[in-house]
Design a protein around this motif. Structure first.
Motif, PDB file in Angstrom:
ATOM      1  N   ILE A   1       0.844  -1.201   0.000  1.00 54.66           N
ATOM      2  CA  ILE A   1       0.000   0.000   0.000  1.00 54.66           C
ATOM      3  C   ILE A   1       0.879   1.252   0.000  1.00 54.66           C
ATOM      4  O   ILE A   1       0.590   2.236   0.657  1.00 54.66           O
ATOM      5  CB  ILE A   1      -0.993   0.001   1.187  1.00 54.66           C
ATOM      6  CG1 ILE A   1      -0.274  -0.195   2.525  1.00 54.66           C
ATOM      7  CG2 ILE A   1      -2.065  -1.055   0.988  1.00 54.66           C
ATOM      8  CD1 ILE A   1      -1.204  -0.054   3.725  1.00 54.66           C
ATOM      9  N   THR A   2       1.945   1.187  -0.774  1.00 57.86           N
ATOM     10  CA  THR A   2       2.891   2.290  -0.917  1.00 57.86           C
ATOM     11  C   THR A   2       2.631   3.030  -2.228  1.00 57.86           C
ATOM     12  O   THR A   2       1.795   2.631  -3.044  1.00 57.86           O
ATOM     13  CB  THR A   2       4.317   1.740  -0.918  1.00 57.86           C
ATOM     14  OG1 THR A   2       4.449   0.830  -2.042  1.00 57.86           O
ATOM     15  CG2 THR A   2       4.618   0.980   0.366  1.00 57.86           C
ATOM     16  N   THR A   3       3.386   4.105  -2.465  1.00 57.52           N
ATOM     17  CA  THR A   3       3.248   4.831  -3.733  1.00 57.52           C
ATOM     18  C   THR A   3       3.660   3.948  -4.909  1.00 57.52           C
ATOM     19  O   THR A   3       3.070   4.047  -5.994  1.00 57.52           O
ATOM     20  CB  THR A   3       4.098   6.106  -3.722  1.00 57.52           C
ATOM     21  OG1 THR A   3       5.461   5.781  -3.377  1.00 57.52           O
ATOM     22  CG2 THR A   3       3.568   7.112  -2.709  1.00 57.52           C
ATOM     23  N   ARG A   4       4.648   3.103  -4.708  1.00 57.49           N
ATOM     24  CA  ARG A   4       5.048   2.189  -5.784  1.00 57.49           C
ATOM     25  C   ARG A   4       3.908   1.249  -6.127  1.00 57.49           C
ATOM     26  O   ARG A   4       3.598   1.014  -7.306  1.00 57.49           O
ATOM     27  CB  ARG A   4       6.278   1.391  -5.358  1.00 57.49           C
ATOM     28  CG  ARG A   4       6.753   0.393  -6.414  1.00 57.49           C
ATOM     29  CD  ARG A   4       7.990  -0.348  -5.957  1.00 57.49           C
ATOM     30  NE  ARG A   4       8.400  -1.372  -6.907  1.00 57.49           N
ATOM     31  CZ  ARG A   4       9.411  -2.203  -6.731  1.00 57.49           C
ATOM     32  NH1 ARG A   4      10.133  -2.125  -5.624  1.00 57.49           N
ATOM     33  NH2 ARG A   4       9.703  -3.105  -7.628  1.00 57.49           N
ATOM     34  N   GLY A   5       3.247   0.707  -5.094  1.00 59.88           N
ATOM     35  CA  GLY A   5       2.078  -0.132  -5.346  1.00 59.88           C
ATOM     36  C   GLY A   5       0.979   0.641  -6.040  1.00 59.88           C
ATOM     37  O   GLY A   5       0.255   0.106  -6.883  1.00 59.88           O
ATOM     38  N   GLY A   6       0.862   1.933  -5.694  1.00 57.28           N
ATOM     39  CA  GLY A   6      -0.149   2.774  -6.338  1.00 57.28           C
ATOM     40  C   GLY A   6       0.133   2.998  -7.804  1.00 57.28           C
ATOM     41  O   GLY A   6      -0.793   3.002  -8.631  1.00 57.28           O
ATOM     42  N   ARG A   7       1.391   3.190  -8.144  1.00 54.97           N
ATOM     43  CA  ARG A   7       1.732   3.374  -9.566  1.00 54.97           C
ATOM     44  C   ARG A   7       1.407   2.116 -10.358  1.00 54.97           C
ATOM     45  O   ARG A   7       0.925   2.186 -11.490  1.00 54.97           O
ATOM     46  CB  ARG A   7       3.210   3.749  -9.701  1.00 54.97           C
ATOM     47  CG  ARG A   7       3.528   5.163  -9.219  1.00 54.97           C
ATOM     48  CD  ARG A   7       4.909   5.605  -9.641  1.00 54.97           C
ATOM     49  NE  ARG A   7       5.962   4.799  -9.018  1.00 54.97           N
ATOM     50  CZ  ARG A   7       6.520   5.069  -7.855  1.00 54.97           C
ATOM     51  NH1 ARG A   7       6.109   6.122  -7.153  1.00 54.97           N
ATOM     52  NH2 ARG A   7       7.484   4.317  -7.362  1.00 54.97           N
ATOM     53  N   GLU A   8       1.674   0.949  -9.759  1.00 57.76           N
ATOM     54  CA  GLU A   8       1.322  -0.311 -10.424  1.00 57.76           C
ATOM     55  C   GLU A   8      -0.191  -0.411 -10.601  1.00 57.76           C
ATOM     56  O   GLU A   8      -0.682  -0.864 -11.648  1.00 57.76           O
ATOM     57  CB  GLU A   8       1.841  -1.492  -9.603  1.00 57.76           C
ATOM     58  CG  GLU A   8       3.366  -1.572  -9.539  1.00 57.76           C
ATOM     59  CD  GLU A   8       3.864  -2.635  -8.566  1.00 57.76           C
ATOM     60  OE1 GLU A   8       3.008  -3.221  -7.844  1.00 57.76           O
ATOM     61  OE2 GLU A   8       5.080  -2.876  -8.508  1.00 57.76           O
ATOM     62  N   LEU A   9      -0.933   0.037  -9.589  1.00 60.63           N
ATOM     63  CA  LEU A   9      -2.397   0.022  -9.666  1.00 60.63           C
ATOM     64  C   LEU A   9      -2.887   0.969 -10.764  1.00 60.63           C
ATOM     65  O   LEU A   9      -3.768   0.608 -11.559  1.00 60.63           O
ATOM     66  CB  LEU A   9      -2.984   0.439  -8.318  1.00 60.63           C
ATOM     67  CG  LEU A   9      -4.492   0.702  -8.264  1.00 60.63           C
ATOM     68  CD1 LEU A   9      -5.275  -0.571  -8.570  1.00 60.63           C
ATOM     69  CD2 LEU A   9      -4.874   1.267  -6.890  1.00 60.63           C
ATOM     70  N   GLY A  10      -2.324   2.159 -10.816  1.00 56.20           N
ATOM     71  CA  GLY A  10      -2.721   3.116 -11.847  1.00 56.20           C
ATOM     72  C   GLY A  10      -2.443   2.609 -13.242  1.00 56.20           C
ATOM     73  O   GLY A  10      -3.258   2.784 -14.162  1.00 56.20           O
ATOM     74  N   ASP A  11      -1.283   1.962 -13.407  1.00 57.27           N
ATOM     75  CA  ASP A  11      -0.948   1.387 -14.716  1.00 57.27           C
ATOM     76  C   ASP A  11      -1.933   0.277 -15.092  1.00 57.27           C
ATOM     77  O   ASP A  11      -2.327   0.134 -16.261  1.00 57.27           O
ATOM     78  CB  ASP A  11       0.475   0.824 -14.697  1.00 57.27           C
ATOM     79  CG  ASP A  11       1.540   1.914 -14.634  1.00 57.27           C
ATOM     80  OD1 ASP A  11       1.224   3.072 -14.980  1.00 57.27           O
ATOM     81  OD2 ASP A  11       2.678   1.607 -14.219  1.00 57.27           O
ATOM     82  N   LEU A  12      -2.340  -0.516 -14.097  1.00 57.60           N
ATOM     83  CA  LEU A  12      -3.290  -1.594 -14.333  1.00 57.60           C
ATOM     84  C   LEU A  12      -4.627  -1.036 -14.829  1.00 57.60           C
ATOM     85  O   LEU A  12      -5.205  -1.539 -15.806  1.00 57.60           O
ATOM     86  CB  LEU A  12      -3.504  -2.390 -13.045  1.00 57.60           C
ATOM     87  CG  LEU A  12      -4.605  -3.448 -13.056  1.00 57.60           C
ATOM     88  CD1 LEU A  12      -4.224  -4.608 -13.979  1.00 57.60           C
ATOM     89  CD2 LEU A  12      -4.874  -3.972 -11.646  1.00 57.60           C
ATOM     90  N   LEU A  13      -5.108   0.013 -14.186  1.00 57.68           N
ATOM     91  CA  LEU A  13      -6.381   0.610 -14.594  1.00 57.68           C
ATOM     92  C   LEU A  13      -6.266   1.296 -15.952  1.00 57.68           C
ATOM     93  O   LEU A  13      -7.192   1.235 -16.777  1.00 57.68           O
ATOM     94  CB  LEU A  13      -6.843   1.614 -13.528  1.00 57.68           C
ATOM     95  CG  LEU A  13      -7.170   1.020 -12.156  1.00 57.68           C
ATOM     96  CD1 LEU A  13      -7.531   2.118 -11.172  1.00 57.68           C
ATOM     97  CD2 LEU A  13      -8.298  -0.001 -12.259  1.00 57.68           C
ATOM     98  N   ALA A  14      -5.129   1.914 -16.203  1.00 55.86           N
ATOM     99  CA  ALA A  14      -4.946   2.612 -17.477  1.00 55.86           C
ATOM    100  C   ALA A  14      -4.894   1.654 -18.654  1.00 55.86           C
ATOM    101  O   ALA A  14      -5.242   2.024 -19.788  1.00 55.86           O
ATOM    102  CB  ALA A  14      -3.663   3.450 -17.423  1.00 55.86           C
ATOM    103  N   ALA A  15      -4.474   0.412 -18.389  1.00 47.04           N
ATOM    104  CA  ALA A  15      -4.365  -0.572 -19.473  1.00 47.04           C
ATOM    105  C   ALA A  15      -5.734  -1.096 -19.913  1.00 47.04           C
ATOM    106  O   ALA A  15      -5.848  -1.738 -20.966  1.00 47.04           O
ATOM    107  CB  ALA A  15      -3.487  -1.741 -19.020  1.00 47.04           C
ATOM    108  N   ARG A  16      -6.766  -0.810 -19.133  1.00 47.45           N
ATOM    109  CA  ARG A  16      -8.106  -1.278 -19.485  1.00 47.45           C
ATOM    110  C   ARG A  16      -8.783  -0.297 -20.444  1.00 47.45           C
ATOM    111  O   ARG A  16      -8.445   0.884 -20.505  1.00 47.45           O
ATOM    112  CB  ARG A  16      -8.966  -1.398 -18.229  1.00 47.45           C
ATOM    113  CG  ARG A  16      -8.481  -2.387 -17.201  1.00 47.45           C
ATOM    114  CD  ARG A  16      -9.460  -2.402 -16.026  1.00 47.45           C
ATOM    115  NE  ARG A  16      -9.059  -3.313 -14.971  1.00 47.45           N
ATOM    116  CZ  ARG A  16      -9.767  -3.489 -13.850  1.00 47.45           C
ATOM    117  NH1 ARG A  16     -10.900  -2.813 -13.675  1.00 47.45           N
ATOM    118  NH2 ARG A  16      -9.337  -4.331 -12.927  1.00 47.45           N
TER     119      ARG A  16
END
Length: 344
Positions: A228-243
């Motif tokens: 639940i860090t900023t790095r995890g957040g960037r991975e989450l944002g990339d995941l949503l953007a790929a949809r």
């Protein structure tokens, strides 16, 4: 070659030196240090002047050996990088100051071995009690120290039959976050955080699930992140953007502000607008909420109040261990709205 005789290091002054300089007994010096109200003003001033002139420093460790306890409390914090725990420490310190006690702060830095070492260190140095904001992990070392007579109060963690605790209603926090997005007209929500084995994350997800179940036509997707860090957040944002846009949520409940901040940064880089395309609510109300490219609506935990209450409970247990009743107090979180969830 001439030799120079070495002189032994000057010994530190002790209470007897202060007494001799001030022309009083050692007992009077002790009273000035520990019970100043028992000493006449002029005598007390003479002793304090002698202390200053000699550079006397009291030996708290020696005093704790005599009295069986120190006038200090230890606080083991899981992560000082999170300003929530700084707020906790400030609340603890404020409460202890009122009792003339001092706080020793230790940062376990999300390391169970360090957490256990600090508990053992505080026990060895005979602190009066310990406050523990622990990792989500077994508390065997704390339990053993408590069995040997060391008062320990949990902070941000529930107590049990042998200890007290002060917590925030994490499920209510998740509920408030999701409810806020639903009130803003969002219907395709996602809850992100992890791992779900962390009790706080799991409780926040449960609260979000309950809020969504109350609104017909609303749905909740759960996305487990590795951290639940900023790095995890960037991975989450990339995941949503790929949809594809139609497959993305229109509201995101994040288990932490750090996670939300990283996700917002990645989504903005991908051309996803916040909050127009995806509204975001974080958790913790710490500096990440303020420093994010889009200020983050966040669920706040009353850290300062928690610290004061935890310190009060510990003082109560220290002063009346025989009649002390162990309990867990649960405080309410609050939601602070910012631009990341503005209506639109």
């Amino acid at each position: 070659m001439s030799s120079v005789a070495t002189q032994p290091d000057r010994m530190r002054p002790v209470m007897a030196d202060v007494a001799q300089r001030a022309g009083v007994s050692v007992a009077t010096v002790s009273n000035v240090l520990n019970r100043p109200h028992l000493v006449a003003d002029l005598t007390r001033e003479r002793v304090l002047r002698a202390i200053e002139e000699l550079g006397f420093v009291r030996n708290r460790a020696a005093r704790s050996l005599v009295t069986g306890r120190a006038d200090t409390v230890g606080f083991v914090i899981v992560d000082l990088a999170n300003t929530f725990f700084v707020d906790l420490a400030r609340g603890v310190e404020e409460q202890l100051d009122q009792q003339g006690m001092r706080l020793l702060l230790a940062n376990s830095d999300v390391d169970l071995a360090k957490q256990n070492e600090y508990i053992e260190l505080f026990e060895e140095t005979k602190v009066s009690g310990v406050l523990l904001a622990p990792l989500d992990a077994p508390l065997d070392v704390a339990r053993a120290a408590r069995a040997r007579g060391l008062p320990i109060v949990h902070v941000n963690w529930p107590g049990d039959d042998e200890s007290c605790g002060v917590v925030v209603d994490e499920e209510l926090g998740g509920y408030l976050a999701a409810q806020h997005l639903l009130e803003r007209g969002r219907r395709r929500l996602a809850f992100a955080g992890g791992p779900f084995s962390l009790s706080a994350v799991a409780q926040r997800r449960t609260g979000a699930t309950r809020a969504v179940a109350e609104v017909p036509g609303a749905s909740l997707e759960t996305i487990e992140t590795r951290r639940i860090t900023t790095r995890g957040g960037r991975e989450l944002g990339d995941l949503l953007a790929a949809r594809a846009p139609s497959e993305r949520p229109d509201g995101l409940v994040s288990a932490s502000d750090a996670l939300a901040s990283g996700a917002i940064h990645a989504m903005l880089l991908a051309g996803i607008r916040v909050p127009e395309d995806i509204a975001v609510v974080g958790y913790d109300n710490n500096h990440y909420a303020h420093d994010s490219p889009v200020p983050i609506t966040s669920v706040a935990q009353p850290g300062h109040e928690m610290g004061m209450i935890a310190a009060s409970i510990l003082l109560e247990e220290m002063q009346d261990a025989g009649d002390h009743a162990h309990r867990t107090l649960t405080l309410r979180p609050t939601l602070h709205e910012r631009a990341s969830s503005a209506a639109g």
